[in-house]
Design a protein around this motif. Structure first.
Motif, mmCIF file in Angstrom:
data_model
loop_
_atom_site.group_PDB
_atom_site.id
_atom_site.type_symbol
_atom_site.label_atom_id
_atom_site.label_comp_id
_atom_site.label_asym_id
_atom_site.label_seq_id
_atom_site.Cartn_x
_atom_site.Cartn_y
_atom_site.Cartn_z
ATOM 1 N N PHE A 74 0.840 -1.197 0.000
ATOM 2 C CA PHE A 74 0.000 0.000 0.000
ATOM 3 C C PHE A 74 0.876 1.248 0.000
ATOM 4 C CE2 PHE A 74 -2.802 -3.207 1.784
ATOM 5 C CZ PHE A 74 -3.981 -2.960 1.091
ATOM 6 N N ASP A 75 0.312 2.358 -0.487
ATOM 7 C CA ASP A 75 1.019 3.638 -0.496
ATOM 8 C C ASP A 75 1.250 4.120 0.927
ATOM 9 O OD1 ASP A 75 1.092 3.789 -3.249
ATOM 10 O OD2 ASP A 75 -0.744 4.978 -3.389
ATOM 11 N N ARG A 76 2.349 4.803 1.113
ATOM 12 C CA ARG A 76 2.639 5.426 2.389
ATOM 13 C C ARG A 76 1.808 6.703 2.507
ATOM 14 N NH1 ARG A 76 5.254 1.264 3.492
ATOM 15 N NH2 ARG A 76 7.506 1.101 3.524
ATOM 16 N N PRO A 77 1.450 7.097 3.726
ATOM 17 C CA PRO A 77 0.729 8.365 3.868
ATOM 18 C C PRO A 77 1.617 9.527 3.434
ATOM 19 C CG PRO A 77 0.963 7.250 5.996
ATOM 20 C CD PRO A 77 1.606 6.393 4.978
ATOM 21 N N LYS A 78 1.023 10.473 2.750
ATOM 22 C CA LYS A 78 1.764 11.633 2.259
ATOM 23 C C LYS A 78 1.874 12.673 3.362
ATOM 24 C CE LYS A 78 1.820 10.162 -2.044
ATOM 25 N NZ LYS A 78 2.247 8.821 -2.006
ATOM 26 N N GLY A 79 2.901 13.478 3.277
ATOM 27 C CA GLY A 79 3.065 14.566 4.228
ATOM 28 C C GLY A 79 2.061 15.663 3.940
ATOM 29 N N ARG A 80 1.634 16.351 4.953
ATOM 30 C CA ARG A 80 0.698 17.452 4.789
ATOM 31 C C ARG A 80 1.339 18.719 5.322
ATOM 32 N NH1 ARG A 80 -3.373 13.467 6.686
ATOM 33 N NH2 ARG A 80 -4.538 12.904 4.822
ATOM 34 N N ARG A 81 0.902 19.814 4.772
ATOM 35 C CA ARG A 81 1.422 21.080 5.282
ATOM 36 C C ARG A 81 0.819 21.329 6.656
ATOM 37 N NH1 ARG A 81 -1.678 25.407 5.331
ATOM 38 N NH2 ARG A 81 -3.590 25.478 4.121
ATOM 39 N N PRO A 82 1.513 22.035 7.512
ATOM 40 C CA PRO A 82 0.988 22.280 8.859
ATOM 41 C C PRO A 82 -0.258 23.166 8.803
ATOM 42 C CG PRO A 82 3.014 23.504 8.494
ATOM 43 C CD PRO A 82 2.832 22.606 7.315
ATOM 44 N N GLU A 83 -1.053 23.066 9.848
ATOM 45 C CA GLU A 83 -2.263 23.886 9.948
ATOM 46 C C GLU A 83 -1.882 25.362 9.931
ATOM 47 O OE1 GLU A 83 -5.583 23.231 10.308
ATOM 48 O OE2 GLU A 83 -5.274 21.084 10.030
ATOM 49 N N TRP A 84 -2.745 26.182 9.343
ATOM 50 C CA TRP A 84 -2.469 27.605 9.258
ATOM 51 C C TRP A 84 -2.525 28.241 10.648
ATOM 52 C CZ3 TRP A 84 -0.169 30.329 5.765
ATOM 53 C CH2 TRP A 84 -0.269 31.710 5.764
ATOM 54 N N LEU A 85 -3.478 27.800 11.464
ATOM 55 C CA LEU A 85 -3.563 28.276 12.845
ATOM 56 C C LEU A 85 -3.094 27.162 13.779
ATOM 57 C CD1 LEU A 85 -7.053 30.047 12.858
ATOM 58 C CD2 LEU A 85 -4.812 31.115 12.670
ATOM 59 N N SER A 86 -2.258 27.478 14.728
ATOM 60 C CA SER A 86 -1.765 26.474 15.674
ATOM 61 C C SER A 86 -2.893 26.041 16.606
ATOM 62 C CB SER A 86 -0.595 27.030 16.474
ATOM 63 O OG SER A 86 -1.050 28.056 17.330
ATOM 64 N N GLU A 87 -2.625 25.018 17.412
ATOM 65 C CA GLU A 87 -3.635 24.517 18.349
ATOM 66 C C GLU A 87 -4.054 25.597 19.344
ATOM 67 O OE1 GLU A 87 -5.152 21.498 18.567
ATOM 68 O OE2 GLU A 87 -4.202 20.917 16.688
ATOM 69 N N SER A 88 -3.091 26.331 19.866
ATOM 70 C CA SER A 88 -3.433 27.381 20.834
ATOM 71 C C SER A 88 -4.224 28.503 20.168
ATOM 72 C CB SER A 88 -2.175 27.926 21.497
ATOM 73 O OG SER A 88 -1.342 28.534 20.529
ATOM 74 N N GLU A 89 -3.870 28.843 18.930
ATOM 75 C CA GLU A 89 -4.615 29.874 18.214
ATOM 76 C C GLU A 89 -6.036 29.413 17.908
ATOM 77 O OE1 GLU A 89 -0.861 32.020 15.918
ATOM 78 O OE2 GLU A 89 -1.974 30.408 14.932
ATOM 79 N N GLN A 90 -6.206 28.143 17.569
ATOM 80 C CA GLN A 90 -7.548 27.614 17.331
ATOM 81 C C GLN A 90 -8.369 27.616 18.614
ATOM 82 O OE1 GLN A 90 -7.532 23.817 15.351
ATOM 83 N NE2 GLN A 90 -6.294 24.581 13.644
ATOM 84 N N ALA A 91 -7.737 27.294 19.740
ATOM 85 C CA ALA A 91 -8.452 27.320 21.019
ATOM 86 C C ALA A 91 -8.867 28.752 21.368
ATOM 87 C CB ALA A 91 -7.572 26.733 22.118
ATOM 88 N N THR A 92 -7.993 29.714 21.121
ATOM 89 C CA THR A 92 -8.326 31.116 21.369
ATOM 90 C C THR A 92 -9.473 31.562 20.473
ATOM 91 O OG1 THR A 92 -6.011 31.537 21.939
ATOM 92 C CG2 THR A 92 -7.382 33.456 21.437
ATOM 93 N N LEU A 93 -9.417 31.162 19.206
ATOM 94 C CA LEU A 93 -10.476 31.498 18.257
ATOM 95 C C LEU A 93 -11.816 30.909 18.699
ATOM 96 C CD1 LEU A 93 -11.410 32.684 15.529
ATOM 97 C CD2 LEU A 93 -10.709 30.518 14.485
ATOM 98 N N ALA A 94 -11.816 29.653 19.130
ATOM 99 C CA ALA A 94 -13.057 29.014 19.588
ATOM 100 C C ALA A 94 -13.618 29.735 20.806
ATOM 101 C CB ALA A 94 -12.810 27.543 19.906
ATOM 102 N N ALA A 95 -12.741 30.124 21.742
ATOM 103 C CA ALA A 95 -13.200 30.836 22.936
ATOM 104 C C ALA A 95 -13.811 32.181 22.566
ATOM 105 C CB ALA A 95 -12.033 31.025 23.913
#
Length: 170
Positions: A74-95
């Motif tokens: 089977f094919d190996r999983p491909k690399g993905r670019r990192p998220e545009w907003l980090s985890e902490s930034e996403q948590a701040t946005l959700a709040a």
């Protein structure tokens, strides 16, 4: 092919073809058929050609098959670019979204994607198109639907009086 690289004897050519028929992954199936053809004694070039691949691709598939078995086909999983907003930034946005905007500070009475994109640009220094922000919000488990806007200077007592008595004009 046997003089170049040895193929492990984990499965016979018939078993490998049977596995390939029920595999469900086209690329892994092609690799399995190529290896089965090589196990039947075809040359590396002919086995690869019949499966629609290069000799080098067949050699790579055999190497992975020898180490990992059929899971290596089977094919190996491909690399993905990192998220545009980090985890902490996403948590701040959700709040901020759940808390709601402050009209005197944020300049809006309800969050829209455009308003959130401007807020993100001011807060984190990252520019986002509202469509991209929509994808980020969906990944965070939110939808673009919002509650009806509420006027910041609404009079709740007047609304209650209206609901009890009806229209003031009669």
């Amino acid at each position: 092919m046997s003089s170049q690289i040895k193929i492990s004897e984990g499965m016979s050519a018939g078993e490998l073809r049977s596995w390939a028929r029920h595999c469900g992954n086209g690329r892994a199936t092609a690799r399995a058929y190529a290896i089965a053809n090589a196990l039947d004694g075809l040359s590396r070039g002919e086995a690869a050609r019949l499966a629609g691949m290069d000799r080098q691709a067949l050699r790579d598939a055999v190497t992975r098959y020898n180490v990992e078995g059929v899971t290596g086909l089977f094919d190996r999983p491909k690399g993905r670019r990192p998220e545009w907003l980090s985890e902490s930034e996403q948590a701040t946005l959700a709040a901020v979204i759940f808390k709601g905007p402050k009209p005197e500070v944020d300049g809006v009475c309800s969050w829209t994607r455009e308003a959130l994109a401007i807020w993100i640009s001011a807060k984190f220094g990252k520019t986002l198109h509202p469509g991209s922000l929509s994808r980020i919000l969906r990944r965070m488990g939110m939808s673009r639907q919002k509650a009806r806007p509420v006027h910041p200077k609404k009079d709740t007592k007047a609304q209650e009086r209206f609901e009890k008595r009806g229209s003031a004009i009669r």
